[in-house]
Design a protein around this motif. Structure first.
Motif, short mmCIF file in Angstrom:
data_model
loop_
_atom_site.label_atom_id
_atom_site.label_comp_id
_atom_site.label_asym_id
_atom_site.label_seq_id
_atom_site.Cartn_x
_atom_site.Cartn_y
_atom_site.Cartn_z
N LYS A 135 0.75 -1.21 -0.05
CA LYS A 135 -0.13 -0.11 -0.07
C LYS A 135 0.98 1.16 0.02
O LYS A 135 2.01 1.26 0.62
CB LYS A 135 -0.92 -0.14 1.16
CG LYS A 135 -1.98 -1.04 1.38
CD LYS A 135 -2.65 -1.04 2.69
CE LYS A 135 -3.69 -2.13 2.22
NZ LYS A 135 -4.64 -2.20 3.44
N HIS A 162 -9.24 9.23 6.50
CA HIS A 162 -10.20 8.79 7.66
C HIS A 162 -9.51 8.84 9.20
O HIS A 162 -8.38 8.38 9.02
CB HIS A 162 -10.45 7.41 7.47
CG HIS A 162 -11.65 6.84 8.40
ND1 HIS A 162 -12.69 7.28 8.64
CD2 HIS A 162 -11.44 5.87 9.53
CE1 HIS A 162 -13.64 6.79 9.58
NE2 HIS A 162 -12.82 5.77 10.24
N GLU A 188 -2.83 4.03 1.93
CA GLU A 188 -4.09 3.72 1.35
C GLU A 188 -4.94 2.45 1.99
O GLU A 188 -4.54 1.76 2.73
CB GLU A 188 -3.42 2.88 -0.13
CG GLU A 188 -3.92 3.59 -1.43
CD GLU A 188 -3.32 2.71 -2.54
OE1 GLU A 188 -3.49 3.33 -3.70
OE2 GLU A 188 -2.49 2.13 -2.31
N CYS A 189 -6.26 2.66 1.49
CA CYS A 189 -7.22 1.58 2.30
C CYS A 189 -8.37 1.41 1.20
O CYS A 189 -8.32 2.26 0.34
CB CYS A 189 -7.61 1.98 3.67
SG CYS A 189 -8.54 3.48 3.82
N LYS A 190 -9.26 0.42 1.60
CA LYS A 190 -10.42 0.40 0.71
C LYS A 190 -11.21 1.36 0.88
O LYS A 190 -11.30 2.30 1.81
CB LYS A 190 -11.15 -0.94 0.99
CG LYS A 190 -11.73 -1.01 2.56
CD LYS A 190 -12.58 -2.49 2.49
CE LYS A 190 -13.32 -2.28 3.99
NZ LYS A 190 -14.15 -3.41 4.20
N PRO A 191 -11.86 1.82 -0.40
CA PRO A 191 -12.85 3.28 0.00
C PRO A 191 -13.98 3.08 1.10
O PRO A 191 -14.59 1.95 1.24
CB PRO A 191 -13.78 3.09 -1.51
CG PRO A 191 -12.91 2.06 -2.49
CD PRO A 191 -12.26 1.11 -1.43
N ILE A 192 -13.96 4.04 2.09
CA ILE A 192 -14.70 4.46 3.22
C ILE A 192 -15.94 5.11 2.43
O ILE A 192 -17.13 4.87 3.03
CB ILE A 192 -14.08 5.06 4.26
CG1 ILE A 192 -12.60 4.31 4.54
CG2 ILE A 192 -14.92 5.35 5.35
CD1 ILE A 192 -11.58 4.78 5.67
N THR A 226 -10.34 7.22 0.55
CA THR A 226 -9.94 6.02 0.22
C THR A 226 -8.29 6.17 0.99
O THR A 226 -7.44 5.23 0.69
CB THR A 226 -9.46 5.66 -1.46
OG1 THR A 226 -8.76 6.91 -1.87
CG2 THR A 226 -10.75 5.66 -2.13
N TRP A 227 -8.04 6.77 1.90
CA TRP A 227 -6.98 6.90 2.77
C TRP A 227 -7.18 6.96 4.37
O TRP A 227 -8.14 7.35 4.53
CB TRP A 227 -5.80 8.20 2.37
CG TRP A 227 -5.36 8.22 1.10
CD1 TRP A 227 -6.25 8.58 -0.40
CD2 TRP A 227 -4.58 7.75 0.56
NE1 TRP A 227 -5.38 8.35 -1.22
CE2 TRP A 227 -4.49 7.97 -0.88
CE3 TRP A 227 -3.26 7.36 0.95
CZ2 TRP A 227 -3.38 7.68 -1.81
CZ3 TRP A 227 -2.18 7.08 0.27
CH2 TRP A 227 -2.05 7.31 -1.20
N GLN A 228 -6.27 6.41 4.83
CA GLN A 228 -6.57 6.28 6.48
C GLN A 228 -5.19 6.82 7.18
O GLN A 228 -4.07 6.65 6.50
CB GLN A 228 -6.87 4.79 6.95
CG GLN A 228 -7.23 4.49 8.30
CD GLN A 228 -7.67 3.27 8.40
OE1 GLN A 228 -7.29 2.32 7.57
NE2 GLN A 228 -8.23 3.01 9.31
#
Length: 75
Positions: free
Chosen positions: A3, A45, A61-65, A70-72
């Motif tokens: 990621k 997030h 990067e992360c899965k779409p919230i 799309t970032w945490q």
């Protein structure tokens, strides 16, 4: 697959559980070879509303919230 991790500054912390992070990158122009700065803003997030404006943070990067998030924030 790894990621992406980006470092930037918090520009807005007004939304609930969301911060806006401005990431600045530097690169050399392909022809003129002058160093240029470009910035981009990412919505990240922030579960506990922990971060305030002006702080330096790392985002991953992360899965779409939601539509834009799309970032945490990395803890």
């Amino acid at each position: 697959m790894t990621k992406k991790v980006l470092k930037g500054t918090v520009t807005s912390a007004k939304n609930n559980k969301t911060i806006v992070v401005e990431v600045v990158r530097k690169f050399k122009h392909p022809f003129y070879e002058k160093v240029i700065k470009r910035s981009k803003k990412y919505h990240a997030h922030d579960e506990n509303n922990k971060f305030k404006e002006g702080e330096k943070v790392s985002i991953i990067e992360c899965k779409p919230i939601s539509k834009k998030k799309t970032w945490q924030v990395m803890e």
